[in-house]
Design an enzyme around this catalytic site. Structure first.
Site, PDB file in Angstrom:
ATOM      1  N   TYR A  35       0.972  -1.533  -0.135  1.00  0.00           N
ATOM      2  CA  TYR A  35       0.169   0.077  -0.049  1.00  0.00           C
ATOM      3  C   TYR A  35       1.085   0.637   0.349  1.00  0.00           C
ATOM      4  O   TYR A  35       1.624   1.658   0.513  1.00  0.00           O
ATOM      5  CB  TYR A  35      -1.070  -0.256   1.600  1.00  0.00           C
ATOM      6  CG  TYR A  35      -1.458   1.628   1.712  1.00  0.00           C
ATOM      7  CD1 TYR A  35      -3.007   2.150   0.097  1.00  0.00           C
ATOM      8  CD2 TYR A  35      -1.110   2.192   2.409  1.00  0.00           C
ATOM      9  CE1 TYR A  35      -3.192   2.749   1.423  1.00  0.00           C
ATOM     10  CE2 TYR A  35      -1.511   3.574   1.987  1.00  0.00           C
ATOM     11  CZ  TYR A  35      -2.599   3.818   1.397  1.00  0.00           C
ATOM     12  OH  TYR A  35      -3.623   4.670   2.050  1.00  0.00           O
ATOM     13  N   GLU A  92      -3.206   7.066  -3.905  1.00  0.00           N
ATOM     14  CA  GLU A  92      -3.069   6.413  -3.369  1.00  0.00           C
ATOM     15  C   GLU A  92      -2.976   5.493  -4.787  1.00  0.00           C
ATOM     16  O   GLU A  92      -3.747   4.695  -5.739  1.00  0.00           O
ATOM     17  CB  GLU A  92      -5.065   5.754  -2.570  1.00  0.00           C
ATOM     18  CG  GLU A  92      -4.182   5.417  -1.076  1.00  0.00           C
ATOM     19  CD  GLU A  92      -5.702   5.057  -0.482  1.00  0.00           C
ATOM     20  OE1 GLU A  92      -6.232   5.126   0.437  1.00  0.00           O
ATOM     21  OE2 GLU A  92      -6.947   3.707  -0.895  1.00  0.00           O
TER      22      GLU A  92
END
Ligand code: GDP
Ligand code: MN
Length: 392
Positions: free
Chosen positions: A101, A189
């Site tokens: 992530y 993101e």
């Protein structure tokens, strides 16, 4: 404003962040063509403005082009989290060795951008934060500078990557920071960033939210794209710089200021009526702005047979009421409307405003309650209008 995944990936591509080979499809046959161009197993990804698609069946795989067409026709008939799936992204299916992530957002309490990384890619970061917060590494970035390579690597090292992976992921994080700054983003993101079996690094998902206040200088994203809004009137409202929300009742409500307009909506509801829209003209009540707003209401009237009246309240402190009245007269002086228009104008030179609107058929009142009473009686009479109970 949130971008679709495929739009965010277009931005990523410009900043040379690696993304999967992929094509957008609106029809099943396009998905078939996309899959045959890719020539390998594919994933089909529903393009909706919501996350967590994986868990909700919005991400499916297909082994070949024939299969892709079948899967696409199912996906394109679905509704996920209240969004109709109108487009799908068909991409090469990656073989996952590891998922990471990477994310950036603004830490308002700290007054700067915060960079985050986690070894637990592919799951919602909020869940990681709740259950195993130690698996998220984060740091603040000087808002005046770039994210430096060594800073990025220091962070990535904390999530357990080494060697070539550490260098590669660090580079991608620096590019993601560059995207964040260049796009005036609130959130950027990559979840997951996939490390493939053959050691490629690929951004499998992309999320990019742009600060609405910066859209004026973000020329590459088009905030007026029809699929961003529910109705063409919403788009028209944005174009005219007005705060417009389309609703489904009978009384169009216009005020100059959000608080005033909300209060009018409350009053309408208390009177047993339903608002047809919320229209706040925002700052300033120039002739042009008011004309623009009433023109928009007439477009609404033309397209929505449920609408039968307009309630307005224009409350001016400094601007001349006459100027606002001119804006109204510009619309109703030239156009006959089946609408009942009732409302209030307060401010300097209000008498001149009253004079100006005398022959337009508009019911000018001394306060909003009086205007609402007129509208209530009118809607009680008009056929098809809802019957009004005896509640006050
Ligand atoms: P989200 O659920 O809306 O965040 O959608 P994502 O794009 O993140 O996809 C959800 C999950 O599907 C990912 O975490 C991956 O595990 C999986 N996924 C996405 N793309 C691929 C791919 O190309 N290959 C494989 N094997 N899995 C993928
Ligand atoms: Mn994701």
């Amino acid at each position: 404003m949130r971008l679709y995944e495929y739009e965010a990936k277009e931005v990523f591509r410009k900043f040379s962040i690696p993304v999967p080979v992929g094509f957008l499809a609106t029809y099943p046959v396009e998905a078939r063509e996309a899959a045959s161009r890719i020539g390998r197993p594919v994933v089909l990804k529903a393009q909706i403005l919501a996350g967590g698609r994986g868990k909700l069946g919005g991400i499916r795989s297909a082994k070949d082009s024939e299969d892709a067409e079948k899967v696409a026709s199912i996906l394109l008939s679905e509704n996920i989290k209240g969004f109709e799936v109108k487009k799908i992204l068909v991409e090469e299916k990656l073989d996952i060795a590891r998922e990471v992530y990477l994310g950036l957002t603004i830490d308002t309490s700290y007054g700067s951008c915060v960079v985050m990384a986690s070894s637990e890619g592919g799951v919602e970061i909020e869940d990681v934060a709740k259950e195993t917060p130690v698996k998220i590494a984060s740091m603040h970035v000087n808002p005046l500078s770039e994210l430096r390579g060594y800073e990025a690597r220091k962070l990535i090292k904390q999530i357990g990557l080494n060697g070539r992976e550490l260098v590669g992921v660090g580079e991608i994080l620096c590019k993601l920071h560059a995207v964040f700054k260049a796009c005036d983003a609130e959130l950027a993101e990559i979840n997951p960033l996939i490390i493939t079996e053959d050691n490629r690094l690929v951004a499998a998902d992309a999320k990019l939210n742009i600060d609405d206040h910066s859209l004026y200088r973000q020329h590459e994203v088009d905030p007026f794209r029809p699929d961003r809004f529910e109705s063409t009137l919403d788009i028209e409202g944005k174009r005219r710089g007005l705060n417009y929300v389309d609703l489904d009742g009978s009384v169009a409500v216009l005020g100059n200021g959000a608080g005033l307009t909300m209060a009018l909506i409350d009053m309408i509801k208390l009177a047993g009526l339903q608002p047809a829209c919320f229209l706040d003209t925002g700052g300033g009540a120039s002739r042009e702005r008011i004309r623009n707003a009433f023109e928009l209401l007439m477009l609404k009237a033309d397209s929505d047979p449920r609408m039968s009246s307009v309630l307005f309240n224009i409350n001016l402190q400094i601007t001349s009421a006459e100027e606002a009245a001119q804006g109204i007269a510009d619309v109703f002086g030239t156009k006959n409307t089946r609408m009942l228009v009732a409302g209030v104008i307060h401010g300097t030179e209000a008498e001149k405003a009253v004079d100006l609107l005398r022959n337009t058929g508009i019911k000018l009142c001394t306060d909003a309650r009086e205007a609402i009473e007129i509208i209530r009686q009118h809607s009680g009479q008009s056929s098809g209008g809802q019957s009004v109970g005896d509640s006050g």
